[in-house]
Design an enzyme around this catalytic site. Structure first.
Site, PDB file in Angstrom:
ATOM      1  N   ASP A   1       4.962   9.546  -7.496  1.00 50.71           N
ATOM      2  CA  ASP A   1       4.849   8.811  -8.940  1.00 50.71           C
ATOM      3  C   ASP A   1       3.842   7.628  -8.671  1.00 50.71           C
ATOM      4  OD1 ASP A   1       5.559   7.511 -11.000  1.00 50.71           O
ATOM      5  OD2 ASP A   1       7.569   7.251 -10.739  1.00 50.71           O
TER       6      ASP A   1
ATOM      7  N   SER B   1       8.444  -1.264 -10.619  1.00 50.05           N
ATOM      8  CA  SER B   1       7.854  -0.098 -10.522  1.00 50.05           C
ATOM      9  C   SER B   1       6.481  -0.220 -10.450  1.00 50.05           C
ATOM     10  CB  SER B   1       8.080   1.097 -11.948  1.00 50.05           C
ATOM     11  OG  SER B   1       9.473   1.583 -11.585  1.00 50.05           O
TER      12      SER B   1
ATOM     13  N   HIS C   1       4.707   6.933 -14.068  1.00 49.67           N
ATOM     14  CA  HIS C   1       5.462   6.813 -15.220  1.00 49.67           C
ATOM     15  C   HIS C   1       5.082   5.432 -15.932  1.00 49.67           C
ATOM     16  CE1 HIS C   1       8.413   4.417 -12.475  1.00 49.67           C
ATOM     17  NE2 HIS C   1       8.543   3.626 -13.671  1.00 49.67           N
TER      18      HIS C   1
END
Ligand code: ARG
Ligand code: ASP
Length: 719
Positions: free
Chosen positions: A219, A645, A83
């Protein structure tokens, strides 16, 4: 220096290690090393941060300002989340090469794809510059003057602090203006896409699983840093060579078990851990519910269209995901604040704080802090709410209004900055319109407009509503605007910007969308923003003083770490499950079996590719499985937030064991209140990443670059 000693003291007295906190890597020695070792860390904090030799920090760059990444090979191979690389993967995709749907793998370096506007930034050095930044500030009494002086000191120091020509100095505040650190940084501009799994792996579960455990998302994506021949940052050139890092992360193949030490190293964006209870109450009970309701409406409308029309689905996919991300986060946050009794806990702490103020005989400095907070938060309440309504309705969710607002700013430009600035801005706006209209659907937006304007006129504070929105029929208004505004189409918008300044101004002032936005923006900028800003400045000053007081007074009970500010931090804890509610316990690890449990053939969130199904069926997991099962994700007590992230999850020795990408639903209030029993970060198990690269993508060229290690096995052998 005095400040540092104070912090050291706080830790010497600390008996019970609760979890939580995002710590400054250069200050771990005094503040955290003991605790980290008691949790199982085997390396020294010098292995994490050191300026005279290479250390872990040299492998962890900020990824494009918003995410974190880590170098995992001697050739500058970089790992981050899917992402985080989404925009780049999407920008290289087309109908013929749909890298979002199918994944992308460079089997040779020549095939790696350059990216416009993608940078990664390393930290070279961190220095405490508090004294220099606050020089001459205390002598000033006015808050605005203080801030001005601080800004002046910061810019003088940034210009004079020694650094190499290709480096940069950046100064950031910590503890709400009580401490300042300077960062010497190095930014690389040639960063190429190397690999990405298909969305069905990299975004498996999509919005339904977002912020939720148990999770089964792979991810991750891979990039490579390129440098000039001297290994220094350089703009893209085909002559650039793979960057040789000062350090890269070895990767552990030994996996994790509950209670293992973990550490997450990255760039958390923003937290507010020291708000008074009155502020938390405002967020949880007034602001979040308003924002959630607005986005709820906007998302429902978009979803309705996206499900029926594939073209609209493509246009709105990325916008939808981004709007849904915080819409969902705020719901979890409000629930978590209630569930963990955050407001009552803070109130109790405030009572103690007040007692400590009296005990320390500091009433004069700190005695009215809490009552002042109460007063200013009550005063700011209607302005804060009106501001959220304006931001969410005009700037964010109704696209016609947000583009019209850009025209409004253009008009303002003329009166504030003059003709040349107006022309520059106009050209800029004109050139950006294509991108905007490519993904704009007036049919969708008209429905959004209608829903959101109903909320705006009935629920935002009445006293700030422009007269244009008093007693109106919203349905009529939206019909009128969407059938008559030129701004509903690319052609129309360009037409409005054609001609000389006078013509443009006269044209836009006849456009009904522009006229509406102008009335809304005028009333916002006159009635709301100035009062909001003035009160906010007061609250900021109070918060700084409150922080100072807490640092001084709450020595024994508290564990005071600076709020996140997009600088490099260390957070640590253990691999741990949790109990979200009575009788329910979540294991800390998920496996590929769970992917098959969630599998919905053809579904855009839960489809599984036939290739992965095949690998699962044959248990073709290579070296990466554990007792015949393939681990996918795990959770731990590391205190993370947005910006973390892509952060590396490290074991006790500094080997890579996972990749951070999210938090659990019940713990999303950790930006405001960290509850160790509920707050968990979510990581992809590094063995799943390796399995996908090796077995799914057959990119053994990448596996060969890595340093795979067996820290647990080695330990057993030694015994
Ligand atoms: N919640 C995570 C974060 O805040 C992941 C967001 C990306 N995934 C998504 N489904 N939108 O960034
Ligand atoms: N998903 C977040 C990010 O993109 C991480 C988090 O908020 O926990 O940084």
């Amino acid at each position: 220096m005095k400040f540092l000693k104070l912090l050291l003291l706080l830790f010497v007295f600390q008996i019970h290690a609760q979890q939580g906190g995002m710590w400054i890597p250069s200050l771990l020695e005094g503040m955290n090393e003991k605790e980290m070792k008691s949790l199982g860390m085997k390396m020294s904090v010098k292995d994490i941060y050191e300026t005279n030799k290479s250390s872990l920090k040299d492998a962890v760059p900020h990824f494009n300002g918003g995410c974190t990444s880590e170098v995992i090979s001697p050739k500058g191979l970089l790992l981050t989340n899917h992402h985080c690389g989404y925009g780049q993967i999407q920008s290289h995709s087309s109908n013929e090469h749909d890298y979002l749907a199918d994944g992308f793998w460079a089997f040779k370096m020549e095939d790696e794809l350059p990216n416009k506007d993608l940078v990664v930034t390393f930290i070279v050095k961190i220095e405490d510059v508090t004294q220099q930044v606050l020089e001459g500030v205390n002598a000033l009494s006015n808050e605005a003057e203080k801030q001005k002086k601080i800004q002046e000191n910061i810019s003088t120091l940034s210009n004079s602090f020694p650094k190499e020509a290709w480096q940069e100095n950046k100064i950031r505040t910590f503890y709400d203006g009580n401490q300042y650190l300077l960062f010497v940084t190095e930014t690389f501009q040639d960063v190429r896409l190397v690999g990405a799994p298909p969305t069905s792996i990299g975004k498996f579960g999509s919005d339904t699983d977002n912020w939720v455990w148990p999770r089964h998302t792979g991810d991750f994506s891979l990039f490579r840093i390129y440098a000039d021949k001297n290994n220094r940052p350089a703009a893209y050139s085909k002559d650039n060579v793979p960057y040789t890092p000062k350090h890269f992360l070895p990767i552990s193949l030994d996996g994790i078990a509950e209670d293992d030490f973990t550490m997450v190293f990255g760039y958390p964006g923003k937290t507010n851990e020291y708000l008074p209870s009155v502020a938390i109450n405002q967020i949880a009970n007034e602001l979040n519910p308003a924002r959630i309701e607005i986005r709820d409406q906007a998302l429902k409308v978009a979803d309705g269209f996206m499900r029926k029309d594939n073209a609209i689905k493509i246009q709105y996919a990325s916008k939808y995901a981004s709007t849904a991300n915080y819409w969902k986060k705020w719901q979890g946050e409000t629930l978590g604040i209630k569930k963990s009794n955050a407001i009552a806990v803070k109130k109790e702490a405030e009572k103690k704080f007040q007692e400590n103020v009296i005990k320390a005989n500091k009433q004069k400095e700190y005695g009215t802090l809490l009552s002042d907070f109460e007063k200013y938060y009550n005063e700011i309440a209607p302005y804060a709410l009106a501001r959220d309504y304006f931001n969410e309705t005009v700037l964010r969710n109704t696209e016609l209004l947000s583009v019209a607002f850009k025209f409004y700013q253009l008009e303002q430009m003329l009166s504030t900055k003059g003709e040349q600035a107006f022309t520059d801005r106009k050209n800029n706006l004109y050139n950006g319109l294509g991108d905007f209209y490519k993904d704009f659907s007036p049919i969708v937006d008209e429905k959004v407009f209608e829903q959101l304007l109903v909320l705006y006129t009935t629920k935002s504070p009445k006293q700030f509503l422009p007269s244009s929105l008093n007693n109106i029929d919203v349905h009529q208004l939206s019909k009128n605007i969407y059938s008559n505004s030129k701004l509903t189409s690319y052609v129309g918008a360009k037409e409005l910007l054609t001609g000389d300044t006078k013509t443009i101004l006269s044209k836009i002032n006849q456009d009904p969308a522009f006229v509406l936005v102008k009335s809304m923006a005028d009333s916002f900028l006159k009635e709301v923003a100035p009062s909001y800003d003035a009160l906010n400045l007061k609250i900021t000053a109070l918060q700084r003083n409150y922080m100072k007081a807490q640092l001084e007074l709450n020595t024994k009970e508290s564990r005071i770490f600076p709020d996140a500010n997009s600088t490099l931090r260390v957070t640590y804890g253990k691999v741990k499950g949790y109990e979200p509610r009575d009788g329910v316990y979540y294991n800390p690890v998920t496996y590929l079996d769970g992917v098959m449990e969630k599998y919905i053939p053809g579904d855009y969130e839960f489809d599984v590719s036939s290739k992965l199904i095949e690998l699962i069926k044959n248990k073709d997991y290579g070296n990466y499985a554990e007792k015949g099962k393939m681990p996918v994700c795990f959770i731990g007590t590391n205190h993370t937030t947005g910006g973390n992230s892509g952060s590396p999850a490290l074991d006790a020795y500094g080997n890579l064991i996972g990749l951070n990408f999210d938090r659990v639903w019940e713990g999303t209030m950790s930006d405001i209140y960290y509850d160790p029993s509920l707050c968990r970060n979510i990581m992809v198990d590094i063995r799943y990443v390796l399995f996908v690269i090796d077995k799914y993508a057959n990119a053994q060229n990448l596996i060969e670059e890595l340093q795979l290690v067996h820290p647990k096995k080695n330990k057993k052998n030694k015994k």
